[in-house]
Motif scaffolding. Structure first.
Motif, PDB file in Angstrom:
ATOM      1  N   ALA A  54       0.776  -1.057  -0.069  1.00 32.17           N
ATOM      2  CA  ALA A  54       0.015   0.115   0.135  1.00 32.17           C
ATOM      3  C   ALA A  54       0.969   1.206  -0.218  1.00 32.17           C
ATOM      4  O   ALA A  54       0.560   2.287  -0.663  1.00 32.17           O
ATOM      5  CB  ALA A  54      -0.882  -0.047   1.293  1.00 32.17           C
ATOM      6  N   THR A  55       1.870   1.131   0.585  1.00 32.54           N
ATOM      7  CA  THR A  55       2.851   2.383   0.929  1.00 32.54           C
ATOM      8  C   THR A  55       3.515   2.624  -0.585  1.00 32.54           C
ATOM      9  O   THR A  55       3.530   3.903  -0.766  1.00 32.54           O
ATOM     10  CB  THR A  55       4.228   2.155   1.906  1.00 32.54           C
ATOM     11  OG1 THR A  55       3.406   1.871   2.925  1.00 32.54           O
ATOM     12  CG2 THR A  55       4.940   3.329   1.613  1.00 32.54           C
ATOM     13  N   ILE A  56       3.968   1.523  -1.274  1.00 28.21           N
ATOM     14  CA  ILE A  56       4.505   1.749  -2.774  1.00 28.21           C
ATOM     15  C   ILE A  56       3.385   2.742  -3.458  1.00 28.21           C
ATOM     16  O   ILE A  56       3.776   3.212  -4.424  1.00 28.21           O
ATOM     17  CB  ILE A  56       4.960   0.532  -3.284  1.00 28.21           C
ATOM     18  CG1 ILE A  56       6.111  -0.042  -2.346  1.00 28.21           C
ATOM     19  CG2 ILE A  56       5.507   0.770  -4.762  1.00 28.21           C
ATOM     20  CD1 ILE A  56       6.365  -1.559  -2.780  1.00 28.21           C
ATOM     21  N   LEU A  57       2.011   2.207  -3.443  1.00 22.92           N
ATOM     22  CA  LEU A  57       1.310   2.882  -4.337  1.00 22.92           C
ATOM     23  C   LEU A  57       0.934   4.418  -4.143  1.00 22.92           C
ATOM     24  O   LEU A  57       0.332   5.119  -5.120  1.00 22.92           O
ATOM     25  CB  LEU A  57      -0.209   2.274  -4.310  1.00 22.92           C
ATOM     26  CG  LEU A  57      -0.274   0.899  -4.800  1.00 22.92           C
ATOM     27  CD1 LEU A  57      -1.635   0.159  -4.587  1.00 22.92           C
ATOM     28  CD2 LEU A  57      -0.181   1.029  -6.380  1.00 22.92           C
ATOM     29  N   VAL A  58       1.431   5.017  -2.837  1.00 19.34           N
ATOM     30  CA  VAL A  58       1.558   6.380  -2.791  1.00 19.34           C
ATOM     31  C   VAL A  58       1.941   7.175  -4.018  1.00 19.34           C
ATOM     32  O   VAL A  58       1.596   8.167  -4.563  1.00 19.34           O
ATOM     33  CB  VAL A  58       1.844   6.728  -1.436  1.00 19.34           C
ATOM     34  CG1 VAL A  58       1.930   8.320  -1.344  1.00 19.34           C
ATOM     35  CG2 VAL A  58       1.262   6.126  -0.448  1.00 19.34           C
ATOM     36  N   GLN A  59       3.034   6.571  -4.606  1.00 20.55           N
ATOM     37  CA  GLN A  59       3.815   7.376  -5.549  1.00 20.55           C
ATOM     38  C   GLN A  59       2.804   7.689  -6.772  1.00 20.55           C
ATOM     39  O   GLN A  59       3.029   8.720  -7.433  1.00 20.55           O
ATOM     40  CB  GLN A  59       5.193   6.715  -5.715  1.00 20.55           C
ATOM     41  CG  GLN A  59       4.997   5.139  -6.603  1.00 20.55           C
ATOM     42  CD  GLN A  59       6.103   4.598  -6.961  1.00 20.55           C
ATOM     43  OE1 GLN A  59       7.146   5.376  -7.302  1.00 20.55           O
ATOM     44  NE2 GLN A  59       6.205   3.287  -6.787  1.00 20.55           N
TER      45      GLN A  59
END
Length: 276
Positions: A54-59
């Motif tokens: 989920a964190t990676i999708l922030v970009q």
């Protein structure tokens, strides 16, 4: 008599296949049970893997605030891309984690332990371990597809493409690993190929051109495992569907054939292990 003999042989073959599948499913079940002994570690690994994804999708969310599309993909399509990749990659590692470490087994001579077992050597290897963190990938993929793939045919086609994606990820790992029977240090190349497959699968294919695009569809099978299925979930095409199904079947067949061909020349080391 001939018809009865053929029927008997067919029944025996069916019973053998059924027994192999039953043993393989039991192996996966016991792998999961072993990992669940420490429930805190089990749950923590799954949660942290989902949070990592989920964190990676922030970009991507930030990027799509700046522009409407990237490589012909909207935010929804990127989410489908991530969901398909995470779910397929996760399921392949839940069920068949050991195949991704096949080169180490070949190089160290640890295949001996599987050769003395009564069940299928390949199924014995593939189902002998599971990757618990991959459950987080799998659940994350299901969640993303459930949120962004509910419109149109997407949700109905997903189970089929989950199977083909899992087959392609697993078969490609098996093919790369099986080359260790012929070439030294194939573990390094195989690992890089698998990392490349996963990395490229999270980016839209529209940003790749020329040679790189050719590689992603014909050398590293990202196109058949992820790109085409996502395109089909958005816009259905019967010809493309049969291409994906045919490719998954072909790659699976070739990888199994290469493995057993390599197994014939496997030089058994003096290391003999009894697996419990």
């Amino acid at each position: 008599m001939s018809m009865e003999a053929d029927r008997t042989r067919a029944d025996l073959m069916f019973a053998a296949v059924k027994n192999q599948l039953r043993v393989s499913l039991l192996s996966v079940k016991y792998n999961m049970m072993r990992e669940m002994v420490n429930k805190v570690t089990f749950v923590t690994n799954i949660i942290f893997m989902m949070l990592n994804n989920a964190t990676i999708l922030v970009q991507w969310i930030i990027l799509f605030h700046l522009r409407e599309e990237v490589g012909g993909y909207t935010l929804k399509e990127i989410m489908l891309l991530w969901g398909m990749t995470a779910a397929s990659y996760g399921l392949s590692h839940i069920l068949f984690a050991r195949v991704f470490f096949l080169p180490e087994l070949v190089i160290s001579g640890k295949l001996d332990a599987y050769l003395v077992q009564p069940k299928s050597v390949l199924l014995g290897i593939m189902t002998s371990a599971t990757d618990i963190s991959a459950i987080g990938d799998f659940l994350y993929g299901l969640l993303v597809i459930g949120i962004f793939g509910h419109q149109g045919r997407g949700l109905y086609l997903f189970p089929l493409f989950l199977i083909t994606g899992t087959v392609i990820f697993t078969a490609f790992a098996l093919l790369m690993g099986s080359l260790s029977f012929w070439f030294v240090r194939m573990d390094m190349l195989g690992r890089q190929m698998m990392l490349g497959m996963v990395s490229f699968a999270t980016y839209p294919d529209g940003i790749f051109k020329g040679v790189s695009r050719f590689l992603l569809y014909f050398i590293i099978p990202v196109g058949m495992a992820v790109y085409h299925p996502v395109h089909l979930m958005i816009r259905f095409d019967k010809g493309m569907l049969f291409t994906v199904l045919g490719y998954a079947l072909l790659l699976g067949t070739v990888s199994v054939a290469v493995f057993y061909r390599g197994l014939r020349r496997y030089a058994s080391s003096s290391l003999m292990e009894a697996r419990m």
